[in-house]
Enzyme design. Structure first.
Site, PDB file in Angstrom:
ATOM      1  NE  ARG A  41      -1.495   2.566   2.785  1.00 47.19           N
ATOM      2  CZ  ARG A  41      -1.081   3.731   3.274  1.00 47.19           C
ATOM      3  NH1 ARG A  41      -0.999   4.806   2.474  1.00 47.19           N
ATOM      4  NH2 ARG A  41      -0.691   3.841   4.532  1.00 47.19           N
ATOM      5  CD  GLU A  63      -3.714  12.352   5.980  1.00 48.01           C
ATOM      6  OE1 GLU A  63      -3.063  12.539   4.940  1.00 48.01           O
ATOM      7  OE2 GLU A  63      -4.956  12.424   6.025  1.00 48.01           O
TER       8      GLU A  63
END
Length: 505
Positions: A14, A144
């Site tokens: 990923r 994030e």
């Protein structure tokens, strides 16, 4: 004291695939996934982002089908988004069971990218987690830009974690999204969080923008983090992610209080396969998996290895399915050469060893690598030279090859103290060289033997700047004899073989 087990999550498929210009095919993705879980024995793998291309969807399906059949489906994770259930439906269709939900870990990102308040964001996250659970999907949450969140909006991060501690979440993942943390910050931030939220499982996800990813992972582990995210060969956006091989070696050698399940012996082979599939070249000096890292070049190191392994550390190549090599080049000593000779089952007396060493140093000055496979050729060349007295010397030559013109050679030759010079043309550079020689020998009223065979070979296992051996068969009257020349340049190796012939006659 019992050791704490650390989860290793590999995100090569990923985050690693976000390396510029890297794209794995579906079959390559499946092969890598199988190797990571079955051979390397990492605990979890993150294989894709939801909602991407049709091809990616098919790749994810092939991995989840295999993982379901082989009992690995809970170890296969997909990055998802807070998008009113679209990602979750994508996962259901793809057969994946664990989502890594991307959320905003800094107030900056939340305010300027999503333009939402914390409560609005938390409400949508809660709905996403509940919806996932209803569909049989487990949730991990990525914060994030968490590292900047801790620097600039700590109250928000703690408010967020307080909210997550009330939700059905398996892991909270702390990414240094922009690779900005220092080791001391990694330790301080993780310590603070672990102290406040000791019951939550935290993963640490490092990026390598300042070349600090391994140090940051080490400090996060010291601070009590429960899992770490790594990639094969440190692949990833910009400067990449924390490299799997380096971190595994560091944890095993310097953090004995921690336990990881990775099979070190498979690191090198998996690394090489990922290099091949990705086209992302491993730097030769990359720790653990780089081509040069178990190669001693300096003669003093090889000598020390012969005398009680004076230059060994705990990074023994055998741990990683590799072997130590002793490079041959301009800094080689006799010990390097002896190590290579031992591997080939060859033995030389001191005098010959000295000559071979000298020859390797000369070659090393001209080219980067002399390989073990080159050694028999070098020995043969050096021992050949012992058989005759040097009465003829090729002092210098100039070989020219220009488009539209015949190749020509100018050569300077000394025969028993007398120097001659001649110039000639020919069908090729070596032919021109031979014609120039003939002109000199005509002056001396001497005849040259006839060239009846010319063979060029490169030592097997050698490389592109390999040594080149030219073997020339000559005929003088009724007698045939061979001479050989060795150089990194084919024409020069033929000239050296010819110089030997001149001395023999």
């Amino acid at each position: 004291m019992s050791s704490k087990r650390i989860e290793i999550m590999d995100t090569t498929l990923r985050d690693g695939e976000q390396t510029s210009s890297v794209s794995f095919s579906a079959s390559e993705k499946l092969t890598i996934a199988q190797l990571l879980l079955e051979e390397l024995k990492v605990d979890r793998i993150e294989i894709a982002s939801a909602r991407v291309s049709e091809g990616e969807f098919e790749a994810v399906k092939s991995i989840t089908n295999w993982a379901t059949e082989n009992g690995y489906i809970d170890a296969v994770e997909v990055l998802t988004f807070v998008d009113k259930g679209i990602s979750i439906q994508w996962m259901v269709d793809a057969g994946a069971k664990v989502q890594n939900l991307l959320t905003k870990g800094s107030l900056n990102h939340l305010t300027y990218q999503l333009k939402k308040t914390p409560n609005q964001h938390f409400k949508e996250i809660k709905e996403t987690i509940i919806s996932a659970k209803e569909k049989g999907i487990e949730t991990n949450v990525y914060l994030e830009d968490w590292s900047n969140g801790m620097r600039n909006s700590k109250e928000y991060v703690f408010e967020f974690l307080e909210f997550l501690s009330t939700q059905n979440v398996k892991r909270v993942m702390l990414p240094d999204t922009l690779g900005v943390l220092t080791p001391s910050e990694s330790f301080d931030f993780v310590s603070e969080i672990k102290n406040k939220f000791s019951k939550l499982h935290f993963d640490f996800h490092a990026h390598n923008d300042y070349d600090l990813s391994v140090a940051n992972v080490m400090q996060a582990l010291k601070a009590g983090v429960d899992g770490i995210h790594l990639t094969v060969n440190g692949m990833g956006e910009r400067a990449g992610n924390a490299p799997l091989a380096s971190v595994v070696a560091v944890v095993k050698d310097f953090m004995p209080e921690l336990k990881i399940g990775v099979n070190e012996k498979a690191l090198n082979s998996v690394s090489k396969l990922v290099e091949t599939f990705s086209g992302f070249r491993i730097p030769v000096n990359k720790p653990i998996v780089g081509a040069n890292v178990f190669t001693q070049t300096a003669g003093i190191h090889a000598d020390g290895d012969n005398k009680k392994n004076l230059y060994f550390n705990d990074l023994l190549p055998e741990r990683f399915g590799r072997k130590r090599k002793y490079a041959l080049g301009k800094s080689s000593g006799k010990a390097n050469i002896q190590k290579n000779l031992q591997e080939l089952g060859l033995h030389l007396n001191d005098e010959d060893l000295k000559k071979v060493t000298q020859r390797i140093i000369e070659l090393g000055d001209k080219k980067e690598i002399v390989t073990k496979e080159d050694l028999p050729y070098i020995i043969s060349d050096v021992l050949d030279s012992n058989l005759y007295e040097e009465k003829v010397l090729v002092n210098s030559y100039a070989l020219t090859h220009s488009k539209g013109l015949r190749p020509s050679t100018t050569v300077s030759l000394t025969i028993e103290g007398e120097t001659f010079e001649a110039n000639a043309q020919g069908d090729g550079q070596f032919d021109a060289f031979m014609n120039a020689l003939k002109n000199i020998y005509l002056k001396k009223k001497l005849a040259l033997p006839k060239l009846i065979d010319y063979a060029v070979r490169i030592p097997p296992g050698s490389n592109s700047d390999a040594l080149c051996e030219t073997v020339i068969t000559w005929k003088k009257e009724d007698k045939e004899f061979k001479t050989r020349g060795l150089d990194s340049d084919q024409t020069v190796s033929a000239i050296k073989a010819t110089e030997k012939m001149l001395n023999i006659i």
